[in-house]
Every structure is written in C-alpha cells, then in structure tokens.
Design a protein around this motif. Structure first.
Motif, PDB file in Angstrom:
ATOM      1  N   ALA A  44      34.841  34.317  28.339  1.00 15.97           N
ATOM      2  CA  ALA A  44      35.463  35.121  29.390  1.00 15.97           C
ATOM      3  C   ALA A  44      35.042  34.621  30.764  1.00 15.97           C
ATOM      4  N   ILE A  45      35.953  34.727  31.709  1.00 20.22           N
ATOM      5  CA  ILE A  45      35.617  34.418  33.104  1.00 20.22           C
ATOM      6  C   ILE A  45      34.857  35.606  33.672  1.00 20.22           C
ATOM      7  N   ASP A  46      33.748  35.314  34.333  1.00 17.14           N
ATOM      8  CA  ASP A  46      32.931  36.359  34.942  1.00 17.14           C
ATOM      9  C   ASP A  46      33.466  36.661  36.338  1.00 17.14           C
ATOM     10  N   THR A  47      33.869  37.909  36.575  1.00 17.83           N
ATOM     11  CA  THR A  47      34.383  38.296  37.893  1.00 17.83           C
ATOM     12  C   THR A  47      33.402  39.177  38.660  1.00 17.83           C
ATOM     13  N   GLU A  68      41.177  39.786  41.399  1.00 20.86           N
ATOM     14  CA  GLU A  68      41.352  38.857  42.518  1.00 20.86           C
ATOM     15  C   GLU A  68      40.939  37.448  42.131  1.00 20.86           C
ATOM     16  N   ILE A  69      39.901  37.320  41.304  1.00 24.40           N
ATOM     17  CA  ILE A  69      39.395  36.006  40.911  1.00 24.40           C
ATOM     18  C   ILE A  69      40.296  35.323  39.887  1.00 24.40           C
ATOM     19  N   THR A  70      40.948  36.096  39.019  1.00 23.94           N
ATOM     20  CA  THR A  70      41.727  35.497  37.928  1.00 23.94           C
ATOM     21  C   THR A  70      43.233  35.505  38.149  1.00 23.94           C
ATOM     22  N   ASN A  71      43.709  36.074  39.225  1.00 28.16           N
ATOM     23  CA  ASN A  71      45.146  36.150  39.478  1.00 28.16           C
ATOM     24  C   ASN A  71      45.755  34.744  39.474  1.00 28.16           C
ATOM     25  N   GLY A  72      46.724  34.527  38.596  1.00 28.85           N
ATOM     26  CA  GLY A  72      47.383  33.231  38.493  1.00 28.85           C
ATOM     27  C   GLY A  72      46.579  32.171  37.760  1.00 28.85           C
ATOM     28  N   THR A  73      45.510  32.590  37.082  1.00 28.97           N
ATOM     29  CA  THR A  73      44.629  31.661  36.375  1.00 28.97           C
ATOM     30  C   THR A  73      44.897  31.748  34.875  1.00 28.97           C
ATOM     31  N   PRO A  74      44.878  30.610  34.164  1.00 29.02           N
ATOM     32  CA  PRO A  74      45.158  30.631  32.725  1.00 29.02           C
ATOM     33  C   PRO A  74      43.947  31.114  31.916  1.00 29.02           C
ATOM     34  N   VAL A  75      43.756  32.436  31.877  1.00 28.65           N
ATOM     35  CA  VAL A  75      42.636  33.017  31.132  1.00 28.65           C
ATOM     36  C   VAL A  75      43.138  34.086  30.175  1.00 28.65           C
ATOM     37  N   ASP A  76      42.349  34.320  29.136  1.00 32.81           N
ATOM     38  CA  ASP A  76      42.699  35.364  28.177  1.00 32.81           C
ATOM     39  C   ASP A  76      41.641  36.456  28.110  1.00 32.81           C
ATOM     40  N   ALA A  77      40.498  36.266  28.787  1.00 35.17           N
ATOM     41  CA  ALA A  77      39.457  37.300  28.796  1.00 35.17           C
ATOM     42  C   ALA A  77      38.702  37.218  30.112  1.00 35.17           C
ATOM     43  N   ALA A  78      38.367  38.400  30.669  1.00 33.15           N
ATOM     44  CA  ALA A  78      37.626  38.463  31.923  1.00 33.15           C
ATOM     45  C   ALA A  78      36.601  39.590  31.857  1.00 33.15           C
ATOM     46  N   ILE A  79      35.396  39.296  32.341  1.00 31.39           N
ATOM     47  CA  ILE A  79      34.361  40.318  32.468  1.00 31.39           C
ATOM     48  C   ILE A  79      34.648  41.064  33.763  1.00 31.39           C
ATOM     49  N   ILE A  80      34.843  42.389  33.664  1.00 36.38           N
ATOM     50  CA  ILE A  80      35.224  43.170  34.840  1.00 36.38           C
ATOM     51  C   ILE A  80      34.185  44.213  35.237  1.00 36.38           C
TER      52      ILE A  80
END
Length: 100
Positions: A44-47, A68-80
């Motif tokens: 996951a991308i850490d936000t 804001e950090i992942t908008n338009g980024t090719p990710v499937d999981a993000a730490i929120i």
C-alpha cells in the motif's frame, strides 16, 4: 476498509513516474478482535507517514486513488490512517498507548 499492521517496505527504483517519491509499505491484515493475521499481505502507498509495526487503516480499489497523494496514481491500496483505539461493542481490542 481493512485494519492491518505495517510489516515492512518495498523499494523499487524503476517504476511508473506517478509512483516516484511515494513510500510503499507491506501491510498484514488483522482480525479486529484478536489482532492476529487475517489474510494475505498487501502493498500500500503510505499517505499519512506511518511506520513499521503500526496498526493502520487501508482502503483498496478506487477508494485508494481518492487521496491527495494518490489521485491519478496507479494504486490498489493506500494507508489512510494510523489507528489509536479499536473498540467493538464496548470492548477495547486495541489501544496504541498500551501497546495492544
């Protein structure tokens, strides 16, 4: 949304330009009552600036691309979020200040 524990990190020097500068962490999903591992680990991308060992909230799919950090980024999981307390039906199953 899932609750998980940060287990490690992923380093990738060659990646899509939209992923450059993003911190990638490995998250182990947890059972919210027992806090035991529950399922396969995810990257996951850490936000929010979380770190190894912390209990975190993770979103996946299209929700992962709505920060804001992942908008338009090719990710499937993000730490929120980093979890402070989990309370289920009046019972506290996790308290960050008490180390579980």
């Amino acid at each position: 949304m899932i609750i998980g524990q940060v287990a490690g990190s992923v380093v990738s020097t060659t990646k899509d330009v939209k992923l450059q500068g993003k911190k990638l962490l490995i998250v182990q999903p947890l059972d919210m009552v027992t806090l035991k591992p529950d399922g396969k680990q995810v990257v996951a991308i850490d936000t929010v600036g979380s770190g190894k060992g912390e209990v975190v909230m993770v979103v996946s799919g299209s929700s992962a691309r709505q920060t804001e950090i992942t908008n338009g980024t090719p990710v499937d999981a993000a730490i929120i979020g980093v979890v402070d307390i989990i309370e289920i039906q009046g019972d506290v199953t996790f308290d960050k200040t008490k180390g579980r």
